[in-house]
Design a protein around this motif. Structure first.
Motif, short mmCIF file in Angstrom:
data_model
loop_
_atom_site.label_atom_id
_atom_site.label_comp_id
_atom_site.label_asym_id
_atom_site.label_seq_id
_atom_site.Cartn_x
_atom_site.Cartn_y
_atom_site.Cartn_z
N GLU A 37 45.53 -3.77 -5.36
CA GLU A 37 44.43 -3.52 -4.44
C GLU A 37 44.52 -4.52 -3.27
O GLU A 37 45.01 -5.63 -3.45
N PRO A 38 44.07 -4.14 -2.08
CA PRO A 38 44.08 -5.09 -0.96
C PRO A 38 43.33 -6.37 -1.32
O PRO A 38 42.26 -6.32 -1.94
N GLY A 39 43.93 -7.51 -0.99
CA GLY A 39 43.30 -8.79 -1.25
C GLY A 39 43.58 -9.37 -2.62
O GLY A 39 43.19 -10.50 -2.91
N TRP A 40 44.25 -8.62 -3.49
CA TRP A 40 44.56 -9.14 -4.82
C TRP A 40 45.54 -10.30 -4.74
O TRP A 40 46.40 -10.34 -3.87
N THR A 41 45.42 -11.20 -5.69
CA THR A 41 46.38 -12.29 -5.84
C THR A 41 47.37 -11.89 -6.94
O THR A 41 47.18 -10.89 -7.65
N ARG A 42 48.39 -12.70 -7.10
CA ARG A 42 49.35 -12.48 -8.20
C ARG A 42 48.61 -12.54 -9.53
O ARG A 42 48.90 -11.77 -10.45
N HIS A 43 47.66 -13.46 -9.65
CA HIS A 43 46.89 -13.59 -10.89
C HIS A 43 46.07 -12.33 -11.15
O HIS A 43 45.98 -11.87 -12.30
N ASP A 44 45.47 -11.76 -10.11
CA ASP A 44 44.70 -10.52 -10.28
C ASP A 44 45.61 -9.41 -10.81
O ASP A 44 45.21 -8.65 -11.70
N SER A 64 50.64 -13.89 -27.15
CA SER A 64 51.10 -14.90 -26.20
C SER A 64 52.08 -14.27 -25.23
O SER A 64 52.96 -13.50 -25.63
N VAL A 65 51.96 -14.62 -23.96
CA VAL A 65 52.88 -14.12 -22.95
C VAL A 65 54.12 -15.01 -22.94
O VAL A 65 54.02 -16.22 -22.75
N LEU A 66 55.27 -14.40 -23.16
CA LEU A 66 56.54 -15.13 -23.14
C LEU A 66 57.18 -15.06 -21.75
O LEU A 66 57.88 -15.98 -21.34
N PHE A 67 56.96 -13.94 -21.05
CA PHE A 67 57.60 -13.75 -19.75
C PHE A 67 56.76 -12.80 -18.91
O PHE A 67 56.22 -11.82 -19.42
N PHE A 68 56.67 -13.10 -17.61
CA PHE A 68 56.01 -12.21 -16.66
C PHE A 68 56.74 -12.30 -15.33
O PHE A 68 57.05 -13.39 -14.85
N SER A 69 57.05 -11.15 -14.76
CA SER A 69 57.69 -11.09 -13.46
C SER A 69 56.99 -10.01 -12.64
O SER A 69 56.68 -8.93 -13.16
N LEU A 70 56.74 -10.31 -11.37
CA LEU A 70 56.13 -9.35 -10.45
C LEU A 70 56.82 -9.54 -9.10
O LEU A 70 56.69 -10.59 -8.48
N GLU A 71 57.57 -8.51 -8.70
CA GLU A 71 58.33 -8.61 -7.45
C GLU A 71 58.26 -7.29 -6.70
O GLU A 71 58.05 -6.24 -7.30
#
Length: 75
Positions: A37-44, A64-71
């Motif tokens: 959504e417009p204005g979202w952060t990576r955390h959002d 538990s999160v072992l890995f996260f990628s957002l590109e």
């Protein structure tokens, strides 16, 4: 004249781990794409992806999160 920027599509990968009831661990990967959504952060985006993953896989709640990628999905 300015042109409105098109929403950008992102590819994500999420890997989680949780103890299995019978011993050992459950490890699960999930990948896909999203348009934040417009204005979202990576955390959002992370929170939204994780919430949807748990919605589709309730047994992985509190994993538990072992890995996260957002590109960006565009090459």
């Amino acid at each position: 004249m300015t042109t409105a920027e098109q929403p950008r599509e992102y590819h994500f990968v999420l890997t989680v781990q949780k103890p299995a009831p019978s011993g050992g661990y459950i490890v699960a990967d999930w990948s896909g794409y999203m348009t934040p959504e417009p204005g979202w952060t990576r955390h959002d985006a992370f929170q939204a992806i994780r919430a949807e993953h748990v919605k589709q896989n309730p047994n992985l709640a509190n994993a538990s999160v072992l890995f996260f990628s957002l590109e960006p999905n565009q090459l």
